[in-house]
Design an enzyme around this catalytic site. Sequence first.
Site, PDB file in Angstrom:
ATOM      1  N   LYS A  54       0.311  -1.126  -0.329  1.00 56.34           N
ATOM      2  CA  LYS A  54       0.085  -0.264  -0.083  1.00 56.34           C
ATOM      3  C   LYS A  54       0.491   0.927  -0.464  1.00 56.34           C
ATOM      4  O   LYS A  54       0.298   2.384  -0.932  1.00 56.34           O
ATOM      5  CB  LYS A  54      -0.973   0.137   1.112  1.00 56.34           C
ATOM      6  CG  LYS A  54      -2.272  -1.154   0.853  1.00 56.34           C
ATOM      7  CD  LYS A  54      -2.754  -0.909   2.393  1.00 56.34           C
ATOM      8  CE  LYS A  54      -3.806  -2.435   2.360  1.00 56.34           C
ATOM      9  NZ  LYS A  54      -4.610  -2.563   3.940  1.00 56.34           N
ATOM     10  N   GLN A  98      -4.906  -1.925  10.234  1.00 57.81           N
ATOM     11  CA  GLN A  98      -4.376  -3.271   9.229  1.00 57.81           C
ATOM     12  C   GLN A  98      -4.976  -4.297  10.655  1.00 57.81           C
ATOM     13  O   GLN A  98      -4.085  -4.350  11.202  1.00 57.81           O
ATOM     14  CB  GLN A  98      -2.619  -3.078   8.937  1.00 57.81           C
ATOM     15  CG  GLN A  98      -2.423  -5.294   8.641  1.00 57.81           C
ATOM     16  CD  GLN A  98      -2.372  -4.534   6.972  1.00 57.81           C
ATOM     17  OE1 GLN A  98      -3.288  -4.123   6.131  1.00 57.81           O
ATOM     18  NE2 GLN A  98      -2.907  -5.334   6.821  1.00 57.81           N
ATOM     19  N   ASP A 121     -11.281   2.580   3.714  1.00 57.05           N
ATOM     20  CA  ASP A 121     -11.996   1.104   3.679  1.00 57.05           C
ATOM     21  C   ASP A 121     -13.231   0.897   3.670  1.00 57.05           C
ATOM     22  O   ASP A 121     -13.857  -0.376   2.454  1.00 57.05           O
ATOM     23  CB  ASP A 121     -11.194   0.040   4.211  1.00 57.05           C
ATOM     24  CG  ASP A 121     -10.067  -0.408   4.015  1.00 57.05           C
ATOM     25  OD1 ASP A 121      -9.355  -0.369   3.407  1.00 57.05           O
ATOM     26  OD2 ASP A 121      -9.317  -1.153   5.691  1.00 57.05           O
TER      27      ASP A 121
END
Length: 301
Positions: A54, A98, A121
Amino acid sequence: MPAIILNGTEIRKEILAEIRQEVEAIKAAHGVVPGLVTILVGSNPASLSYVSLKVKTAHSLGFKEIQDNQPEDISEAALLGLLDQYRRDETIHGILVQLPLPPHIDEKLVLNAIDPDKDVDGFHPVNVGRLVIGGSEVKFPPCTPAGIQEMIRRSGVETRGAEVVVVGRSNIVGKPIANMLLQKGSGANATVTVVHTATRNLAAHCQRADILIVAAGVPGLVKPEWIKPGACVIDVGVNRVGETVSPTTGKTVAILRGDVDFEEASKIAGFITPVPGGVGPMTIAMLMRNTLNSLKFKLQI
Ligand code: NAD
């Protein structure tokens, strides 16, 4: 005629190039770039590798990217404090935590503490609600479903009035993609059926799908005879079915298979995604797009 293969790696390249151009234009006009922070607690090797991908991708697009590594024993209160700090940080437009988190931290509590307007997200209950309402309410469609919709859109397959069957009802794939495809608007307007473990006669449902989206996590679940000739088959499943030694690196690597028998299905379908190299690569592109959009919402452009 064999199916047209929808190559996620190629589509991702196109999308990232589009994002890079937009970032440059916004930087020139407004003097700002999208900012993304990824918070990693501990040093789980799989999490580290996801985070570094990412970070690398965000950097390559000209984003401001912060990889915020925190020790395994960080307290829940300190982690919540960090989320508040990034909520107030004007240069940050996307916040990721995460997963998995260590057992002493309540994962749900932490995810629900992310500012919904920076939740790139798209899993915060506020963003799930926005997705269900649809239209201009939607801010951050979750990344894997957004990648699926984008692949269908770019394939040119008509969704308006199409029979879509989604296999799987998870909160991260099945439910959101079903919601997205039944909304009004382009790349949607479909008639959607969601099937799952309690569904009777799975085969009959799949057989009438113009667009079949399979996200069950069961290798080979969908049999070739369940596919309508010419259908668009999106295989989201990623299943480790064994290991092999890579001829190029000499390292042991996982053998991955989808939920659909690719070889046989591609003789019947009109369009199909491979595994790996189909939906998988799209997810990160959509994450970057959500982060860019977060900045655009803020700038009202
Ligand atoms: P999940 O386990 O949360 O949900 C699976 C769903 O499939 C459940 O709703 C279940 O009812 C349904 N299902 C399972 N077995 C079934 C059966 N025999 N018949 C009918 N329905 C059945 O999984 P998930 O998180 O939605 O992920 C699904 C698959 O997609 C996994 O293989 C996962 O690795 C993959 N995935 C890939 C990406 C990506 O490529 N970026 C992202 C997310 C998930």
